[in-house]
Design an enzyme around this catalytic site. Structure first.
Site, PDB file in Angstrom:
ATOM      1  N   SER A  63       0.881  -1.291   0.005  1.00 17.29           N
ATOM      2  CA  SER A  63      -0.095  -0.177  -0.147  1.00 17.29           C
ATOM      3  C   SER A  63       0.877   1.218   0.030  1.00 17.29           C
ATOM      4  O   SER A  63       0.282   2.463  -0.143  1.00 17.29           O
ATOM      5  CB  SER A  63      -0.912  -0.068   1.261  1.00 17.29           C
ATOM      6  N   LYS A  66       0.421   3.562  -3.036  1.00 19.03           N
ATOM      7  CA  LYS A  66      -0.668   4.419  -2.977  1.00 19.03           C
ATOM      8  C   LYS A  66      -0.113   6.137  -2.927  1.00 19.03           C
ATOM      9  O   LYS A  66      -1.038   6.945  -3.641  1.00 19.03           O
ATOM     10  CB  LYS A  66      -1.705   4.083  -1.815  1.00 19.03           C
ATOM     11  N   TYR A 188      -3.717  -2.420 -10.219  1.00 19.55           N
ATOM     12  CA  TYR A 188      -3.468  -2.066  -8.863  1.00 19.55           C
ATOM     13  C   TYR A 188      -2.626  -3.347  -8.177  1.00 19.55           C
ATOM     14  O   TYR A 188      -1.773  -2.983  -7.317  1.00 19.55           O
ATOM     15  CB  TYR A 188      -4.940  -1.995  -8.185  1.00 19.55           C
ATOM     16  N   TYR A 239      -4.195   3.005   7.920  1.00 19.04           N
ATOM     17  CA  TYR A 239      -5.421   2.256   7.907  1.00 19.04           C
ATOM     18  C   TYR A 239      -6.150   2.997   9.291  1.00 19.04           C
ATOM     19  O   TYR A 239      -6.313   3.891   9.322  1.00 19.04           O
ATOM     20  CB  TYR A 239      -5.035   1.103   8.228  1.00 19.04           C
ATOM     21  N   VAL A 257       1.212  -3.728   3.940  1.00 22.97           N
ATOM     22  CA  VAL A 257       1.088  -5.059   4.627  1.00 22.97           C
ATOM     23  C   VAL A 257       2.538  -5.731   4.345  1.00 22.97           C
ATOM     24  O   VAL A 257       2.659  -6.910   4.887  1.00 22.97           O
ATOM     25  CB  VAL A 257       0.102  -5.634   4.490  1.00 22.97           C
TER      26      VAL A 257
END
Length: 303
Positions: A63, A66, A188, A239, A257
Site C-alpha cells: 500500500s 498508493k 492495482y 489504516y 502490509v
C-alpha cells in the site's frame, strides 16, 4: 549524534520487537517472508542516504505505492480526483465494503483499498499504462533502474483478490469506474507488488520532504499539493490506526502490509523502515516503534 549512529541506536532499541506480530498470511507469497527482518534508511535534502540493518533488501511495497500513484494523478489533474474520492479518515478496515455502500460508491480517502483503486483508475485514464508510469517514476527517483514487479507476489495477490474485485465492481455499479474492472485490478495488484528496499523507498519519497521537487530539480507537484499529500498520509496513511500513529510518531506516514512504512519530515528528510511482523491493524510493529524512537530522539515532529 550523527544520523548513522542514531539509526544504529534505534535498531538496537527495537531489536526485541524483531519478529513480533504476524506476517500478511492472507497473501501466500508474503506469508513466507522471514518476520525477523529489520531495516531503516533516511534520505535527506542535502543528498545524504544513511541506513542500517536490512536497508538494502527489497521487499513488497504494497500500500505504500498508493502515495506515489496519488502524486502522479495530482500532478496531472489536480482537483478532478476529489470528485471521486474523499479525504477523511475511515475509522474502518482498509478493505471495508460497509462504508463504501453507506457512502454510495465514493471511497472515504485515497489510501483505503477502494480509494486507491479509484486513483489507479484515474491514472489509467490519464496515462494508459499506470504501472509503467509508476515504475518509471520510482526508478528515476530512487536511482535504481532494476526496480521491478515481483511477479510471484502479483500472481499470489491476484489469486486472492475477491474483496478488491467486490469493491471495484461495487464502485462501478455507482458509476465511479471509468475503465474495465479487470484492467484496474491488474494495475492495482502490480503496483502493490513492486519490490523496493528501504534505501530505494526513502529516496523515492524525498520529493514530499522537498515540497514537491524531484531528484532532477523539476517540480512534480506544487508546494500546496505536497503539503496536502503529507496531510492525508498523517490522517489516513496507517489504516484505522492513524490517530495512534500521529500520537506516537507525529509525522506523515504510509504503511503497507509487506511491513514497510514511508515517513516524511517536511523540509528535512524521508525515512523508510521495514519489518514484516504486523499488528492487528496491518502496521509493522517494529517499524512503528522505530519511527517513534526517531522522532522522540530528534524532535523532528510536525507537532
Amino acid at each position: 549524534m550523527e544520523l548513522s549512529q542514531l539509526l544504529e541506536r534505534i535498531a538496537d532499541e527495537v531489536a526485541p520487537l524483531r519478529g513480533a506480530g504476524t506476517v500478511a498470511d492472507y497473501i501466500p507469497a508474503l506469508a513466507r517472508v522471514d518476520p525477523g527482518h529489520f531495516g531503516i534508511a533516511l534520505a535527506d535534502l542535502d543528498g545524504g542516504v544513511h541506513g542500517v540493518g536490512d536497508w538494502e533488501t527489497p521487499f513488497s511495497m504494497q500500500s505504500i505505492s498508493k502515495v506515489f500513484t496519488l502524486a502522479l494523478v495530482l500532478a496531472r489533474s489536480d482537483e478532478a480526483l476529489w470528485r471521486r474520492v474523499g479525504r477523511e479518515p475511515s475509522g474502518s478496515a482498509f478493505n471495508s465494503l460497509v462504508q463504501l455502500e453507506h457512502e454510495r460508491g465514493i471511497p472515504r480517502n485515497p489510501f483505503i483499498n477502494a480509494g486507491a483503486l479509484t486513483v489507479t483508475d484515474e491514472l489509467i485514464s490519464l496515462v494508459g499504462d499506470a504501472t509503467g508510469e509508476l515504475l518509471a517514476f520510482l526508478r528515476a527517483e530512487s536511482g535504481n533502474a532494476a526496480l521491478r514487479v515481483d511477479e510471484e507476489v502479483a500472481a499470489s495477490e491476484a489469486a486472492h483478490a475477491d474483496r478488491n474485485l467486490a469493491l471495484t465492481h461495487f464502485m462501478a455499479s455507482y458509476g465511479n469506474m471509468r475503465n474495465p474492472v479487470a484492467t484496474v485490478l491488474d494495475h492495482y495488484v502490480r503496483q502493490c507488488s513492486i519490490e523496493m528496499s528501504c534505501r530505494d523507498l526513502a529516496l523515492a519519497g524525498l520529493f514530499l520532504a522537498a515540497h514537491g521537487v524531484r531528484r532532477d530539480g523539476s517540480q512534480l507537484v506544487a508546494h500546496r499539493q505536497a503539503k496536502r499529500i503529507n496531510a492525508i498520509m498523517l490522517t489516513c496513511g496507517t489504516y484505522d490506526a492513524a490517530g495512534d500513529f500521529a500520537y506516537r510518531v507525529g509525522v506523515p506516514g504510509k504503511s503497507g502490509v509487506g511491513g514497510g512504512i514511508l515517513s516524511i519530515v517536511p523540509g528535512r528528510c524521508a525515512i523508510a523502515v521495514w519489518s514484516p511482523g504486523l499488528d492487528k491493524r496491518g502496521n509493522s510493529v517494529a517499524g512503528v516503534a522505530a519511527l517513534d524512537h526517531f522522532t522522540t530522539l530528534t524532535g523532528w515532529s510536525v507537532f
